[in-house]
Write an enzyme that holds these catalytic residues in place. Structure first.
Site, short mmCIF file in Angstrom:
data_model
loop_
_atom_site.label_atom_id
_atom_site.label_comp_id
_atom_site.label_asym_id
_atom_site.label_seq_id
_atom_site.Cartn_x
_atom_site.Cartn_y
_atom_site.Cartn_z
N GLN A 164 -92.44 -70.05 -68.08
CA GLN A 164 -93.48 -70.73 -69.20
C GLN A 164 -94.83 -69.96 -69.02
O GLN A 164 -95.20 -69.74 -69.84
CB GLN A 164 -93.65 -72.21 -69.16
CG GLN A 164 -94.47 -72.75 -70.28
CD GLN A 164 -94.37 -74.15 -70.43
OE1 GLN A 164 -93.78 -74.88 -70.95
NE2 GLN A 164 -95.58 -74.81 -69.48
N GLU A 206 -100.91 -70.57 -75.92
CA GLU A 206 -102.02 -70.79 -75.00
C GLU A 206 -102.68 -69.55 -74.96
O GLU A 206 -103.59 -69.85 -74.29
CB GLU A 206 -101.57 -71.52 -73.63
CG GLU A 206 -100.84 -72.76 -73.76
CD GLU A 206 -100.73 -73.42 -72.47
OE1 GLU A 206 -101.22 -72.98 -71.55
OE2 GLU A 206 -100.07 -74.57 -72.56
N ASP A 243 -95.80 -71.52 -63.80
CA ASP A 243 -95.23 -72.71 -64.19
C ASP A 243 -94.05 -72.33 -64.59
O ASP A 243 -93.78 -71.88 -65.75
CB ASP A 243 -96.03 -73.49 -65.24
CG ASP A 243 -95.70 -74.75 -65.83
OD1 ASP A 243 -94.67 -75.13 -65.11
OD2 ASP A 243 -96.21 -75.47 -66.52
N GLU A 286 -95.62 -74.37 -60.13
CA GLU A 286 -95.39 -75.93 -61.00
C GLU A 286 -94.00 -75.91 -61.53
O GLU A 286 -93.36 -74.97 -62.12
CB GLU A 286 -96.45 -75.83 -62.08
CG GLU A 286 -96.31 -76.95 -63.02
CD GLU A 286 -97.44 -76.85 -63.96
OE1 GLU A 286 -98.58 -76.57 -63.94
OE2 GLU A 286 -97.36 -77.60 -65.05
N LYS A 338 -102.45 -84.73 -66.84
CA LYS A 338 -102.61 -84.77 -68.21
C LYS A 338 -102.76 -86.31 -68.83
O LYS A 338 -101.88 -86.92 -68.80
CB LYS A 338 -101.42 -84.25 -68.91
CG LYS A 338 -101.05 -82.59 -68.45
CD LYS A 338 -99.61 -82.26 -68.92
CE LYS A 338 -99.37 -80.69 -68.92
NZ LYS A 338 -97.99 -80.48 -69.13
N SER A 368 -100.32 -77.29 -74.48
CA SER A 368 -100.14 -76.34 -75.46
C SER A 368 -100.74 -76.44 -76.73
O SER A 368 -101.38 -75.75 -77.21
CB SER A 368 -98.71 -75.99 -75.41
OG SER A 368 -98.03 -76.87 -75.79
P1 PGA Z 1 -97.10 -78.43 -72.87
O1 PGA Z 1 -96.96 -77.55 -71.59
O2 PGA Z 1 -98.34 -78.93 -72.93
O3 PGA Z 1 -96.46 -77.58 -73.61
O4 PGA Z 1 -96.13 -79.68 -72.56
C1 PGA Z 1 -97.93 -77.52 -70.69
C2 PGA Z 1 -97.32 -77.46 -69.14
O5 PGA Z 1 -96.16 -77.61 -68.93
O6 PGA Z 1 -98.30 -77.39 -68.05
ZN ZN Z 2 -95.95 -77.82 -66.76
#
Ligand code: PGA
Ligand code: ZN
Length: 435
Positions: A164, A206, A243, A286, A338, A368
């Site tokens: 990712q 992102e 990640d 990650e 988060k 994201s």
């Molecule tokens: P997401 O991914 O905000 O799309 O869930 C961010 C991450 O996996 O760190």
């Molecule tokens: Zn992540």
């Protein structure tokens, strides 16, 4: 300090960086102080996250937030009227109690987190302090080490590559400002390489370059080439962070790498990442395995956690109890933080403090789906998280956050301490216990 009791809570629909609806909340206090925050939204989400309330149906892809905004202006506003914002835990507790579900799905994680962060902003405003300073309460804080995406992938790039985030970290930088400048050079160099190869196809969700690669390794090779082209060799000053977001392509100990057309079990997945750690200057990974693969996390951390930070995101979902268990099991060396995974400021802080108390690295992170809201920067500095992950080095919902952190570093002047390499979490296993 002016009267810090809540006079008014107002929610509205605004739009995020993917053009989807999200929830903004304004909180006004009796003394006139004001706070505002906007809920972000993930695309690769852990199953243990707080759940956003969306309207469903055909309109706007089902993403509209009419019901969540209604919850803010109805039940939440009524429950919080007159409460003192100096007691964040009481405010958050009132919303949790009113919601009544384990995952905040009734009033909505989006409604609750935006309100919780707006209340926090109002509390800082009532004291006349910048949010990060309000949170620091006189304690010494560090400016976080940034983790910055160069290529997007996974769920943020239509699964063009499996991994990712291909990111850089600058542990050798002397300041946050220098880390950004070095990253800017790498981002520029990566763009030039992509252009020359005829592979420049815009950016992913992102802001990292669209990953027009034939394999996951080609992405890593290109990132190494970009770091070199930018003038950094060896991995000491500028290193790679990944990640894997493995929950997106793995369940029950089986991982499907679509790009490489391969199926791997947990052991083969760990071996592959181990080979990458040996071949490339990787200092952080990650979610190397899926959220349901706790044994895989332990095995990966045991094998590589002394040299590579092992971050739990979907695996730990900003949950203090999960963080404590992971630390006890040595299943990770760091935790991603988060706010909208937890759903309130109070629970977010509890997860972060649990991680710090147990010697884990802590990384405050955006989603994201983002907006101009920069609250997470204040959280990262004020709570002294040590690391900050915001996405790439383009698109203003990302740059607003890097720029906000630059201003804090400038404001601190000679008192600013850059967290740098010391912020990374590693296994500190005593001699002889290594399996
Ligand atoms: P997401 O991914 O905000 O799309 O869930 C961010 C991450 O996996 O760190
Ligand atoms: Zn992540």
């Amino acid at each position: 300090m002016s009267d810090a009791r809540i006079a008014n809570v107002r929610g509205r629909r605004v739009w995020d960086s993917r053009g989807r609806p999200t929830v903004e909340v304004d909180v006004t206090l009796k003394g006139g102080a004001f706070g505002r925050a906007i809920a972000p939204a993930g695309a690769s989400m852990g199953s243990g996250e707080a759940v956003d309330l969306r309207d469903g149906g055909a309109r706007l892809g089902g993403y509209d937030v009419g019901r969540a905004v209604g919850a803010v202006n109805g039940e939440i506003a009524a429950a919080l009227a007159g409460m003192d914002v100096a007691d964040q835990a009481a405010v958050d507790g009132a919303m949790i109690a009113r919601d009544g579900t384990a995952n905040k799905s009734r009033l909505g994680g989006n409604a609750i987190v935006a309100t919780s962060m707006a209340v926090l902003h109002a509390a800082a405003a009532a004291r006349g302090a910048p949010l990060w300073r309000h949170l620091a309460q006189g304690r010494k804080v560090r400016i976080p080490l940034p983790e910055i995406q160069i290529f997007g992938g996974g769920a943020h790039a239509a699964r063009r590559v499996d991994i990712q985030d291909f990111m850089v970290m600058c542990p050798g930088a002397a300041s946050f400002a220098q880390a950004l400048e070095w990253t800017a050079e790498v981002y520029l160099a990566a763009g030039a390489i992509m252009k020359q190869a005829g592979k420049l196809q815009g950016v992913a969700d992102e802001g990292g370059y669209w990953p027009a690669f034939r394999s996951n390794e080609e992405a890593l090779d290109t990132l190494v080439a970009a770091i070199r082209k930018a003038g950094f060799a060896g991995g000491g000053d500028v290193a790679i962070s990944l990640d894997v977001a493995a929950s997106e392509f793995g369940h029950g100990g089986s991982y499907t790498l679509a790009l490489d057309n391969r199926k791997l079990d947990t052991g083969a997945m760990i071996d592959m990442l181990g080979r990458w750690c040996a071949a490339y200057p990787i200092i952080s990974i990650e979610d190397p395995v899926a959220e349901d693969d706790a044994e895989g996390f332990v095995a990966f951390t045991r094998a590589h956690g002394d040299r590579c930070q092992v971050i739990g995101d979907d695996f730990l979902v900003t949950n203090a109890a999960r963080v404590q268990k992971a630390a006890a099991d040595e299943a990770a060396t760091a935790v991603l933080i988060k706010p909208n995974q937890a759903g309130t400021v109070t629970e977010t802080r509890a997860a972060l403090e649990a991680g710090k108390a147990l010697g884990l690295g802590t990384i405050v992170s955006a989603r994201s789906g983002e907006t101009e809201d920069t609250t997470i920067v204040d959280l990262a500095v004020g709570w002294d998280a040590g690391q900050l992950k915001v996405g790439s080095f383009s698109r203003s919902e990302r740059m607003a956050k890097w720029n906000a952190c630059l201003r804090i570093e400038e404001m601190l002047g000679s008192d600013a301490v850059f967290a740098g390499r010391g912020a990374l979490g590693f296994c500190h296993r005593s001699e002889g216990t290594r399996a």
